[in-house]
Scaffold this motif. Structure first.
Motif, PDB file in Angstrom:
ATOM      1  N   GLU A  68       0.830  -1.208   0.000  1.00 45.26           N
ATOM      2  CA  GLU A  68       0.000   0.000   0.000  1.00 45.26           C
ATOM      3  C   GLU A  68       0.862   1.255   0.000  1.00 45.26           C
ATOM      4  N   VAL A  69       1.853   1.248   0.885  1.00 45.22           N
ATOM      5  CA  VAL A  69       2.756   2.404   0.968  1.00 45.22           C
ATOM      6  C   VAL A  69       3.493   2.601  -0.345  1.00 45.22           C
ATOM      7  N   GLU A  70       3.935   1.506  -0.927  1.00 47.28           N
ATOM      8  CA  GLU A  70       4.664   1.577  -2.190  1.00 47.28           C
ATOM      9  C   GLU A  70       3.800   2.158  -3.302  1.00 47.28           C
ATOM     10  N   ALA A  71       2.554   1.728  -3.350  1.00 42.71           N
ATOM     11  CA  ALA A  71       1.648   2.223  -4.384  1.00 42.71           C
ATOM     12  C   ALA A  71       1.440   3.723  -4.243  1.00 42.71           C
ATOM     13  N   GLU A  72       1.280   4.148  -2.995  1.00 43.83           N
ATOM     14  CA  GLU A  72       1.073   5.563  -2.733  1.00 43.83           C
ATOM     15  C   GLU A  72       2.320   6.368  -3.089  1.00 43.83           C
ATOM     16  N   LEU A  73       3.451   5.785  -2.756  1.00 40.17           N
ATOM     17  CA  LEU A  73       4.732   6.426  -3.046  1.00 40.17           C
ATOM     18  C   LEU A  73       4.926   6.580  -4.550  1.00 40.17           C
ATOM     19  N   LYS A  74       4.590   5.527  -5.284  1.00 40.35           N
ATOM     20  CA  LYS A  74       4.755   5.554  -6.737  1.00 40.35           C
ATOM     21  C   LYS A  74       3.849   6.621  -7.349  1.00 40.35           C
ATOM     22  N   LYS A  75       2.633   6.689  -6.828  1.00 39.03           N
ATOM     23  CA  LYS A  75       1.672   7.664  -7.337  1.00 39.03           C
ATOM     24  C   LYS A  75       2.209   9.085  -7.136  1.00 39.03           C
ATOM     25  N   ALA A  76       2.744   9.326  -5.953  1.00 37.59           N
ATOM     26  CA  ALA A  76       3.302  10.650  -5.657  1.00 37.59           C
ATOM     27  C   ALA A  76       4.514  10.929  -6.540  1.00 37.59           C
ATOM     28  N   MET A  77       5.359   9.932  -6.691  1.00 36.60           N
ATOM     29  CA  MET A  77       6.557  10.082  -7.525  1.00 36.60           C
ATOM     30  C   MET A  77       6.207  10.404  -8.972  1.00 36.60           C
ATOM     31  N   MET A  78       5.157   9.750  -9.460  1.00 36.03           N
ATOM     32  CA  MET A  78       4.717   9.964 -10.846  1.00 36.03           C
ATOM     33  C   MET A  78       4.211  11.388 -11.054  1.00 36.03           C
ATOM     34  N   SER A  79       3.712  11.987  -9.992  1.00 36.41           N
ATOM     35  CA  SER A  79       3.137  13.330 -10.124  1.00 36.41           C
ATOM     36  C   SER A  79       4.174  14.433  -9.991  1.00 36.41           C
ATOM     37  N   ILE A  80       5.345  14.088  -9.479  1.00 29.76           N
ATOM     38  CA  ILE A  80       6.385  15.104  -9.345  1.00 29.76           C
ATOM     39  C   ILE A  80       7.051  15.297 -10.706  1.00 29.76           C
ATOM     40  N   PRO A  81       7.047  16.542 -11.211  1.00 29.87           N
ATOM     41  CA  PRO A  81       7.554  16.768 -12.565  1.00 29.87           C
ATOM     42  C   PRO A  81       9.061  16.561 -12.668  1.00 29.87           C
ATOM     43  N   ASN A  82       9.488  16.239 -13.869  1.00 31.89           N
ATOM     44  CA  ASN A  82      10.912  16.093 -14.159  1.00 31.89           C
ATOM     45  C   ASN A  82      11.616  17.433 -13.921  1.00 31.89           C
ATOM     46  N   ILE A  83      12.872  17.367 -13.526  1.00 34.45           N
ATOM     47  CA  ILE A  83      13.687  18.579 -13.393  1.00 34.45           C
ATOM     48  C   ILE A  83      13.820  19.203 -14.783  1.00 34.45           C
ATOM     49  N   ILE A  84      13.613  20.516 -14.865  1.00 28.19           N
ATOM     50  CA  ILE A  84      13.665  21.155 -16.183  1.00 28.19           C
ATOM     51  C   ILE A  84      15.045  21.751 -16.446  1.00 28.19           C
ATOM     52  N   SER A  85      15.325  21.942 -17.687  1.00 25.25           N
ATOM     53  CA  SER A  85      16.615  22.504 -18.094  1.00 25.25           C
ATOM     54  C   SER A  85      16.712  23.959 -17.665  1.00 25.25           C
ATOM     55  N   GLU A  86      17.945  24.407 -17.420  1.00 28.74           N
ATOM     56  CA  GLU A  86      18.156  25.817 -17.080  1.00 28.74           C
ATOM     57  C   GLU A  86      17.819  26.717 -18.262  1.00 28.74           C
ATOM     58  N   ARG A  87      17.807  26.140 -19.441  1.00 30.53           N
ATOM     59  CA  ARG A  87      17.512  26.940 -20.635  1.00 30.53           C
ATOM     60  C   ARG A  87      16.022  27.207 -20.816  1.00 30.53           C
TER      61      ARG A  87
END
Length: 430
Positions: free
Chosen positions: A96-115
């Motif tokens: 359960e914790v893992e599923a919740e963690l994955k869901k949260a991780m999926m929603s965090i956007p990728n780091i964007i380029s400085e450009r």
RNA sequence: GCAGAGAUGGCGGAGUGGUCGAACGCGCACGACUCGAAAUCGUGUUACGGGCAACUGUACGGGGGUUCGAAUCCCUCUCUCUGCGCCA
């Protein structure tokens, strides 16, 4: 999906990145991830300990059975059974914790380029370089459907009867031009050293959920009834899916591929005039390029890729510009992205004909695409990039508007003539 | 579509309920021998996760089940091979 290690080590950096994307609502996800990660690891440590006990007890039972000490074995079995009940509890909780963690991780956007320019939404995208100055037409340029009809190149009425709105019959020279553009674009990319590939046009649900979110899937993908198959929305789906769960030797990188496929999209929702005609349709064809490369090479390929599209359009004498996607308009998986836009003499503005993206390792992490780094000896995630080479019939809109002549004929640039039986123009009927 | 056989590490291939993360061979890496090389000999060589570490967990095509214990037994899905059928 970003590396959870980055959140553990530098949560503030991840939060800054979220702010840059104007998604402040997601800031709490970072702390949530840290918390879930902590409890996941605690549960795992406890579960591992219990499983270690189980393994030990099982060995003991085995030994006792061999010595025919049955009563003692039975006693230990009872202990092990009790132990297993706790294991099951912890496993359930951990899942359960893992599923919740994955869901949260999926929603965090990728780091964007400085450009990437900072901005809230598509209104704040930034114009890059302009290629081929647009010439002023001496006459009023009609709506693309009218041009198509004037050269007897389209039959929408029949398509509506056979298939509904959003489909088309292209006919005669226009159909030929459509194929010519694709074939020319294919050869153009092969000349650049890319490997041509024709992928499956249908993919399984596990691939679909690997390459897109549930919302995207619901709004885009057509499902085959009674089968675990979906029609692809772009060849990127099957091209990236091809590498799911694989580890490539470093010598196999970069993978530079150009793929052709029809694309099928539901395109849910209503659209205005400029999205009608053959601009936004349920079925179109596309030549695509994708690159899988080492992390340190993805910036290089990104530049190279969008420039190929520019070069292709310029060779067909169509004015284009690069539009840099600002932070707020950037999809969550993307590190950097730009559109290639073609000039519309009718609308007197540019419109999107292609899109180039560097997803760094976010997509690869999600799909498990790795390569063996010879220096470190470790398996690391590759970087993935994708870009439109050309997507007729949308591209035809730009083509028709820019190459329409005062006499109603449509000019065919020299590069396409070999694919058009030597024709240099399409002449209107009657 | 039907019937049968099968899916094990980078590869080939053993293993049919416990001492198996997996014999043996090939490959690869390092070392010895050699002026150097081949051959030979020796050592090492799955991945992912947790832990400062000692250590530990998981995984034998995927998923589920039986069992104290599953590569091994059962169910199911996917794929491959062989034969038959069908079809661009």
């Amino acid at each position: 999906m970003i590396d959870i290690e980055l959140i553990r080590k530098n949560p503030e950096f991840v939060k800054e990145n979220i702010k840059k994307k104007f998604q402040d609502g997601k800031l709490c996800l970072v702390d949530k991830v840290l918390e879930l990660d902590k409890s996941k690891r605690a549960l795992q440590t406890e579960g591992d300990g219990l499983r270690a006990q189980r393994n030990e007890l099982a060995k003991k039972i085995g030994a006792l059975m061999r010595e025919k000490k049955l009563k003692e074995a039975e006693e230990i079995k009872e202990i092990s059974k009790k132990n297993n009940e706790r294991v099951a509890e912890i496993e359930k909780e951990c899942a359960e914790v893992e599923a919740e963690l994955k869901k949260a991780m999926m929603s965090i956007p990728n780091i964007i380029s400085e450009r990437v320019p900072l901005g809230k939404d598509d209104s704040q995208n930034v114009e890059g370089k302009v290629y081929l100055k647009a010439e002023q037409k001496t006459f009023e340029v009609p709506y693309h459907l009218d041009i198509l009809e004037s050269v007897d190149g389209i039959d929408l009425d029949s398509a509506r009867r056979t298939s509904g709105n959003g489909f088309y019959y292209l006919t005669g020279d226009i159909a030929r031009l459509h194929s010519a553009v694709l074939t020319y674009a294919r050869d153009f990319m092969i000349d650049k050293g890319f490997t041509f590939c024709i992928p499956p046009y249908m993919i399984r649900s596990d691939v679909v959920s690997g390459v897109m979110s549930f919302e995207e899937m619901d709004g885009m993908m057509y499902k085959i009834e009674g089968e675990d198959l979906y029609l692809i929305g772009t060849s990127e789906h099957s091209m990236i899916g091809r590498f799911m769960g694989t580890t490539l030797p470093e010598s196999k990188l970069p993978q530079t591929l150009t793929s052709y496929s029809p694309c099928f999209r539901k395109e849910k929702g209503a659209h205005g005039l400029e999205e009608r005609g053959i601009y936004r349709i349920h079925q179109f064809e596309k030549q695509e390029m994708i690159v899988l490369c080492k992390p340190e090479e993805s910036d290089y390929w990104y530049e190279k890729m969008w420039n190929y599209t520019v070069e292709l359009f310029v060779s067909m004498e169509i004015p284009v510009r690069q539009l840099l996607c600002c932070s707020g308009d950037l999809a969550d998986l993307k590190y950097e992205s730009c559109d290639i836009e073609a000039w519309s003499p009718r609308q007197k503005k540019y419109f999107e004909v292609g899109s180039c993206s560097n997803l760094t390792d976010a997509q690869a992490r999600r799909l498990g695409i790795k390569y063996k780094n010879e220096k470190t000896g470790r398996n690391e995630f590759v970087h993935t990039l994708n870009n439109t080479v050309v997507a007729p019939p949308r591209m035809l809109i730009a083509f028709l508007e820019n190459h329409l002549q005062a006499d109603g004929s449509v000019y065919i640039p020299p590069v396409l003539r070999p694919y058009m039986g030597g024709k240099d123009k399409i002449i209107p009927k009657k």
